[in-house]
Design an enzyme around this catalytic site. Structure first.
Site, short mmCIF file in Angstrom:
data_model
loop_
_atom_site.label_atom_id
_atom_site.label_comp_id
_atom_site.label_asym_id
_atom_site.label_seq_id
_atom_site.Cartn_x
_atom_site.Cartn_y
_atom_site.Cartn_z
NE ARG A 120 -4.09 1.91 0.75
CZ ARG A 120 -5.07 2.20 -0.12
NH1 ARG A 120 -5.05 1.68 -1.33
NH2 ARG A 120 -6.07 2.96 0.23
CB THR A 134 -8.97 -0.64 -8.07
OG1 THR A 134 -8.83 0.56 -7.32
CG2 THR A 134 -8.33 -1.76 -7.30
CD GLU A 188 -8.85 6.58 -4.87
OE1 GLU A 188 -9.60 5.60 -4.65
OE2 GLU A 188 -9.28 7.70 -5.19
CB SER A 197 -12.62 -0.65 0.05
OG SER A 197 -13.02 0.46 0.78
N GLY A 210 -13.65 0.90 -5.64
CA GLY A 210 -13.60 1.84 -4.53
C GLY A 210 -14.20 1.21 -3.29
N1 GLY Z 1 -8.38 3.21 -3.75
C1 GLY Z 1 -9.23 2.11 -3.64
C2 GLY Z 1 -8.96 1.28 -2.45
O1 GLY Z 1 -7.84 1.26 -1.99
O2 GLY Z 1 -9.83 0.65 -1.93
#
Ligand code: GLY
Length: 589
Positions: free
Chosen positions: A122, A410, A430, A475, A496
């Protein structure tokens, strides 16, 4: 409800044919046949609508990425080897969704050790970031749309380092050979898909023309978006990848590319703060998976900093108090599902963030606690908006809820190799096209907008506030389901903060309702994030409207653009499915 599902994607079929003709001469006949067949499945009797294989399989969001992965598997590579090739080709052909400028979570089933590993790649906030990072001069949080474009939203990327670290541990094939397919395609060019072309057109007045690099790459000289079918070359990315093939991730974290990234985020407005030290300090973290029982299965996902595994765990554990299997995909079942999702999203907003920075309740998956949450569900009437609960924990009342919603830029892929190793990886920059800042032929993420822009509310801190070196709450929900200690299902999706709904539903459809994996992915979505119940337009889900409204739901009909890529494993049979809403295919042998 009828099982008609998402309507057939005509563009995808045309795209597959174009990809196939382009690949003539580049790959062997097995792969060409696989691509030709993939849109049709093979009519295997158990799940006739899914792609069937017995040796190995890859399901990804673009046929060129699936083909690159299958090529590695055909050559005897592991699922980890294939993951490197798939991710780098996705970076090229689905640039709006994921790549080395972003972050990812990977679940890896190591068959020889019989162990499930997770890799956290991440993005991180720069070390200098403070909780006021997204506050404007008036001391108010910026609007999300104001914060996206430019260097401010860019988190320190993790995807390339994740691939390198995980490959060093579980790869068989030389790293260089896995970068090669993306280099070849960057040089030869690839056909722009309908989805990419439409995404470019939509993003034209949402920042994609702001910076020269992205404008020059994604638009024609007359300012029009690249049309579907255009063959697009990316020599700059080929040069970046050539460096990476030779030197691994070093150029990006301590070398030439690192310097270019630090320079690129210094945009005139929304100036970024990332430094060479931030890049050099980036580390991939191996974490314990989040696993929980669900009926006869054990479901495993990713823990914080994503909310995916825990929120799925809450929804499914709450639902294990109801007999969903006997209900099938009915209004009764979707009502229970929506209410369980509301309760889980309420806890997600209150408690979940990067657990390296914020304490989180130990009891979020406590079965007694979740049984008490299930008791709040009235099968005859919606509860409206759910409040967060008080899971077993000393500090439970000291948080304030966060309502930040991640946007859907994503991708997810699932891979099984001939040895029995498996990858379930969700990967992101993102929102579509990330920060719109392009360097070295790839886009940089806008992942920092997944943080709460507010640090506190009513004097209570928000778990997902910005802090230096912290990872924004995600998420993403890469998932592997086990039965009697053996993996039986790989699944995951973009979308998302709706990801959790999409992935949880795919699990329920395949495990509780016994659906053919492809039918499960075709099924119209029902989504609740602790608000209105969204029903997917153009699908059978809209037929639920009257019944759900009669139960007190506020119903909205809307597009729900998932990108599920799943593989079901039934002893030696593999059944692959690709979301009809995107360009992907499952390929296997
Ligand atoms: N940016 C989407 C996620 O990380 O859930």
């Amino acid at each position: 409800m009828e099982r008609s599902g998402f309507p057939p994607n005509r563009h995808k079929r045309n795209y597959l044919l174009q990809v196939r003709s382009m690949l003539q001469g580049m790959v062997g006949s097995i792969l060409l046949a696989a691509i030709a067949n993939s849109a049709l499945a093979d009519g295997h009797s158990k799940f006739p609508n899914s792609v069937h294989a017995t040796k190995h399989m890859v399901a990804a969001a673009n046929p060129l990425a699936s083909q690159a992965g299958l090529g590695v598997l055909e050559a005897g590579g592991t699922a980890m080897d294939a993951a490197v090739a798939v991710q780098l080709v996705l970076n090229l052909v689905e640039p709006e969704s994921s790549g080395i400028g972003g972050g990812a979570f990977m679940l890896y089933w190591d068959v020889s050790e019989r162990k499930l590993l997770t890799y956290d790649g991440r993005e991180k906030a720069p070390l200098s970031a403070t909780p006021e990072y997204f506050m404007n001069d008036q001391g108010e949080p910026m609007k999300w749309s104001e914060a996206v474009t430019g260097g401010l939203s860019v988190g320190v990327p993790g995807t390339l380092k994740l691939l390198e670290v995980a490959h060093a541990e579980h790869g068989l094939k030389p790293w260089r050979s896995l970068v090669e397919p993306a280099i070849t395609l960057s040089e030869a060019g690839f056909p722009v898909s309908e989805k990419l072309s439409a995404s470019i057109a939509r993003a034209a007045d949402r920042g994609l023309t702001t910076f020269d690099a992205a404008r020059n790459y994604f638009f024609n000289d007359d300012g029009s978006a690249l049309a579907a079918g255009t063959v697009l070359k990316n020599p700059e990315f080929a040069a970046t990848l050539t460096m990476i093939a030779e030197e691994g991730s070093a150029p990006m974290y301590t070398g030439e590319l690192a310097a270019s990234i630090v320079e690129a985020v210094k945009t005139e407005t929304n100036t970024g703060e990332m430094t060479l030290e931030d890049l050099a300090a980036y580390e991939v973290i191996k974490r314990e998976p989040v696993c929980f029982p669900y009926r006869a299965f054990e479901v495993c996902g990713m823990g914080p900093p994503t909310s995916g595994g825990l929120t799925m765990g809450q929804i499914l554990t709450i639902l294990s108090n109801f007999d969903l299997p006997s209900m099938g995909p009915s209004a009764e079942a979707w009502h229970l599902y929506s209410e369980a999702a509301k309760l889980a999203y309420a806890d997600r907003g209150m408690y979940m963030g990067d657990s390296d920075f914020v304490d989180m309740p130990e009891g979020l998956l406590n079965a007694e606690y979740l049984a008490s949450r299930a008791a709040l569900i009235d099968p005859e009437k919606s509860m409206g908006k759910a409040e967060a609960g008080t899971p077993p924990w000393d500090e439970a009342m000291l948080r304030s809820p966060d309502t930040q919603l991640e946007r859907p830029g994503t991708s997810h892929f699932s891979i099984v190799d001939r040895y029995g190793n498996m990858v379930s990886m969700t990967t992101t920059i993102e929102s579509g096209f990330g920060s719109r800042v392009m360097v070295g032929g790839f886009l940089l993420n806008n992942e920092l907008t997944d943080f709460s822009f507010r640090a506190e509310r009513d004097g209570k801190p928000i778990a997902n506030r910005v802090e230096g070196g912290k990872r924004p709450r995600s998420s993403m929900s890469p998932t592997i389901v086990f039965k009697d200690g053996r993996p039986v299902l790989l699944t995951g999706s973009p979308g998302g903060s709706r990801i959790i709904n999409y992935v949880t539903q795919s699990v329920i459809a395949m495990l509780d309702w016994g659906m053919d994996p492809q039918d499960a992915l075709n099924m119209g979505h029902v989504v609740n994030r602790n608000g209105a119940t969204d029903l997917e337009e153009g699908t059978e889900a809209v037929e639920l409207q009257a019944q759900l409204e009669a139960l007190g739901h506020e119903v909205k009909i809307r597009g729900l653009n998932s990108g599920l890529h799943a593989i079901m494993i039934d002893v030696i049979d593999l059944y692959g499915a690709a979301d009809p809403r995107r360009d992907g295919v499952a390929l296997g042998r």
